[in-house]
Write a protein that holds these residues in place. Structure first.
Motif, PDB file in Angstrom:
ATOM      1  N   ARG A   1       0.840  -1.210   0.000  1.00 26.00           N
ATOM      2  CA  ARG A   1       0.000   0.000   0.000  1.00 26.00           C
ATOM      3  C   ARG A   1       0.873   1.258   0.000  1.00 26.00           C
ATOM      4  N   ARG A   2       1.859   1.319   0.891  1.00 30.90           N
ATOM      5  CA  ARG A   2       2.841   2.408   0.936  1.00 30.90           C
ATOM      6  C   ARG A   2       4.192   1.755   0.664  1.00 30.90           C
ATOM      7  N   HIS A   3       4.498   1.566  -0.599  1.00 30.96           N
ATOM      8  CA  HIS A   3       5.651   0.755  -0.996  1.00 30.96           C
ATOM      9  C   HIS A   3       6.966   1.531  -0.926  1.00 30.96           C
ATOM     10  N   ALA A   4       7.017   2.653  -1.635  1.00 37.74           N
ATOM     11  CA  ALA A   4       8.265   3.420  -1.729  1.00 37.74           C
ATOM     12  C   ALA A   4       7.949   4.892  -1.951  1.00 37.74           C
ATOM     13  N   GLN A   5       8.980   5.716  -1.802  1.00 35.35           N
ATOM     14  CA  GLN A   5       8.848   7.159  -1.985  1.00 35.35           C
ATOM     15  C   GLN A   5       9.923   7.614  -2.961  1.00 35.35           C
ATOM     16  N   LEU A   6       9.515   8.346  -3.990  1.00 35.54           N
ATOM     17  CA  LEU A   6      10.454   9.018  -4.882  1.00 35.54           C
ATOM     18  C   LEU A   6      10.563  10.463  -4.418  1.00 35.54           C
ATOM     19  N   THR A   7      11.782  10.991  -4.334  1.00 33.74           N
ATOM     20  CA  THR A   7      11.973  12.400  -3.988  1.00 33.74           C
ATOM     21  C   THR A   7      13.014  12.984  -4.935  1.00 33.74           C
ATOM     22  N   THR A   8      12.956  14.298  -5.110  1.00 33.64           N
ATOM     23  CA  THR A   8      13.910  14.959  -5.986  1.00 33.64           C
ATOM     24  C   THR A   8      14.413  16.251  -5.365  1.00 33.64           C
TER      25      THR A   8
ATOM     26  N   LYS B   1      17.812   6.406   1.268  1.00 31.68           N
ATOM     27  CA  LYS B   1      17.531   7.050  -0.013  1.00 31.68           C
ATOM     28  C   LYS B   1      18.655   6.715  -0.982  1.00 31.68           C
ATOM     29  N   VAL B   2      18.268   6.144  -2.123  1.00 32.98           N
ATOM     30  CA  VAL B   2      19.227   5.735  -3.133  1.00 32.98           C
ATOM     31  C   VAL B   2      18.958   6.538  -4.397  1.00 32.98           C
ATOM     32  N   GLU B   3      20.006   7.143  -4.954  1.00 34.07           N
ATOM     33  CA  GLU B   3      19.837   7.917  -6.179  1.00 34.07           C
ATOM     34  C   GLU B   3      19.479   6.985  -7.331  1.00 34.07           C
ATOM     35  N   VAL B   4      18.519   7.428  -8.147  1.00 30.99           N
ATOM     36  CA  VAL B   4      18.138   6.722  -9.363  1.00 30.99           C
ATOM     37  C   VAL B   4      18.739   7.525 -10.518  1.00 30.99           C
ATOM     38  N   ARG B   5      19.828   7.043 -11.044  1.00 27.21           N
ATOM     39  CA  ARG B   5      20.529   7.755 -12.114  1.00 27.21           C
ATOM     40  C   ARG B   5      19.729   7.680 -13.417  1.00 27.21           C
ATOM     41  N   PRO B   6      20.010   8.588 -14.366  1.00 26.20           N
ATOM     42  CA  PRO B   6      19.222   8.623 -15.610  1.00 26.20           C
ATOM     43  C   PRO B   6      19.181   7.298 -16.366  1.00 26.20           C
ATOM     44  N   ASP B   7      20.224   6.458 -16.240  1.00 22.82           N
ATOM     45  CA  ASP B   7      20.237   5.186 -16.960  1.00 22.82           C
ATOM     46  C   ASP B   7      19.749   4.020 -16.092  1.00 22.82           C
TER      47      ASP B   7
ATOM     48  N   GLY C   1      15.262  18.478  -7.588  1.00 21.39           N
ATOM     49  CA  GLY C   1      15.027  19.286  -8.775  1.00 21.39           C
ATOM     50  C   GLY C   1      15.832  18.822  -9.977  1.00 21.39           C
ATOM     51  N   THR C   2      16.944  18.141  -9.731  1.00 16.23           N
ATOM     52  CA  THR C   2      17.764  17.633 -10.835  1.00 16.23           C
ATOM     53  C   THR C   2      17.995  16.125 -10.743  1.00 16.23           C
ATOM     54  N   ARG C   3      18.041  15.604  -9.533  1.00 17.86           N
ATOM     55  CA  ARG C   3      18.261  14.164  -9.324  1.00 17.86           C
ATOM     56  C   ARG C   3      17.054  13.579  -8.599  1.00 17.86           C
ATOM     57  N   TRP C   4      16.793  12.281  -8.828  1.00 21.45           N
ATOM     58  CA  TRP C   4      15.710  11.570  -8.138  1.00 21.45           C
ATOM     59  C   TRP C   4      16.301  10.505  -7.233  1.00 21.45           C
ATOM     60  N   PHE C   5      15.620  10.255  -6.124  1.00 21.25           N
ATOM     61  CA  PHE C   5      16.018   9.253  -5.146  1.00 21.25           C
ATOM     62  C   PHE C   5      14.811   8.376  -4.850  1.00 21.25           C
ATOM     63  N   VAL C   6      15.053   7.116  -4.492  1.00 26.06           N
ATOM     64  CA  VAL C   6      13.978   6.227  -4.079  1.00 26.06           C
ATOM     65  C   VAL C   6      14.298   5.703  -2.683  1.00 26.06           C
ATOM     66  N   GLU C   7      13.256   5.556  -1.895  1.00 26.07           N
ATOM     67  CA  GLU C   7      13.368   5.048  -0.521  1.00 26.07           C
ATOM     68  C   GLU C   7      12.291   3.993  -0.333  1.00 26.07           C
ATOM     69  N   ASP C   8      12.691   2.796   0.093  1.00 23.69           N
ATOM     70  CA  ASP C   8      11.711   1.759   0.404  1.00 23.69           C
ATOM     71  C   ASP C   8      11.080   2.088   1.757  1.00 23.69           C
ATOM     72  N   LEU C   9       9.755   1.976   1.833  1.00 17.99           N
ATOM     73  CA  LEU C   9       9.023   2.336   3.056  1.00 17.99           C
ATOM     74  C   LEU C   9       8.644   1.120   3.888  1.00 17.99           C
ATOM     75  N   GLY C  10       9.427   0.055   3.782  1.00 19.28           N
ATOM     76  CA  GLY C  10       9.122  -1.159   4.530  1.00 19.28           C
ATOM     77  C   GLY C  10       8.177  -2.072   3.764  1.00 19.28           C
ATOM     78  N   SER C  11       8.302  -2.076   2.447  1.00 19.19           N
ATOM     79  CA  SER C  11       7.425  -2.880   1.599  1.00 19.19           C
ATOM     80  C   SER C  11       7.621  -4.371   1.843  1.00 19.19           C
TER      81      SER C  11
END
Length: 156
Positions: free
Chosen positions: A87-94, A129-135, A96-106
């Motif tokens: 239900r609350r799997h993960a969170q994407l945050t930015t 929080k782990v950066e999600v690079r463009p590739d 403004g130039t880079r994006w990060f993903v954080e697992d919320l205890g999925s």
């Protein structure tokens, strides 16, 4: 005659996001990935893969999950067709130039891997929080692959 007991109202889903709006336009491509599905060994039938669903990312923080009216959960990126998604799997945050993903205890983890090569096997540590690079791609659930990218002109 005694009065009928009051029935509590069903809570309305929480607003999708209270995070600040993005200055630039970003999207998430949501793919059905047969290779990820094969690795997950899900018993759910795989939907037909095809073109991705493209979702506009409008805020600096984006909840990934499955909606639940009873729990008041309304994710920004609702992946309800994949029952391997929490239900609350993960969170994407930015920033403004880079994006990060954080697992919320999925239940099934969140993974980050490259566009080419082998699929990821080590989940993101819960709360990190782990950066999600463009590739790179985010893998969640039984078959979902997410690609975060800048929107093409006129796309959204």
């Amino acid at each position: 005659m005694p009065a009928a007991p009051a029935v509590p109202p069903t809570p309305a889903p929480a607003p999708a996001s209270t995070a600040p709006a993005l200055a630039e336009q970003w999207v998430a491509e949501v793919w059905i990935d047969p290779d990820w599905y094969a690795e997950q060994q899900s018993t759910d039938p795989l939907p037909s893969p095809g073109l991705p669903v493209v979702v506009a990312l409008r805020h600096t923080s984006v909840l990934i999950g499955r909606a639940s009216r009873s729990r008041g959960i309304a994710p920004d990126l609702d992946l309800g067709t994949d029952t391997g998604i929490s239900r609350r799997h993960a969170q994407l945050t930015t920033d403004g130039t880079r994006w990060f993903v954080e697992d919320l205890g999925s239940s099934n983890g969140t993974y980050v891997g490259g566009a080419l090569g082998v699929l990821p096997t080590t989940p993101v540590t819960v709360g990190a929080k782990v950066e999600v690079r463009p590739d790179e791609r985010v893998y969640v659930g039984a078959w979902t692959r997410i690609v975060v990218r800048r929107a093409a002109p006129g796309e959204i």
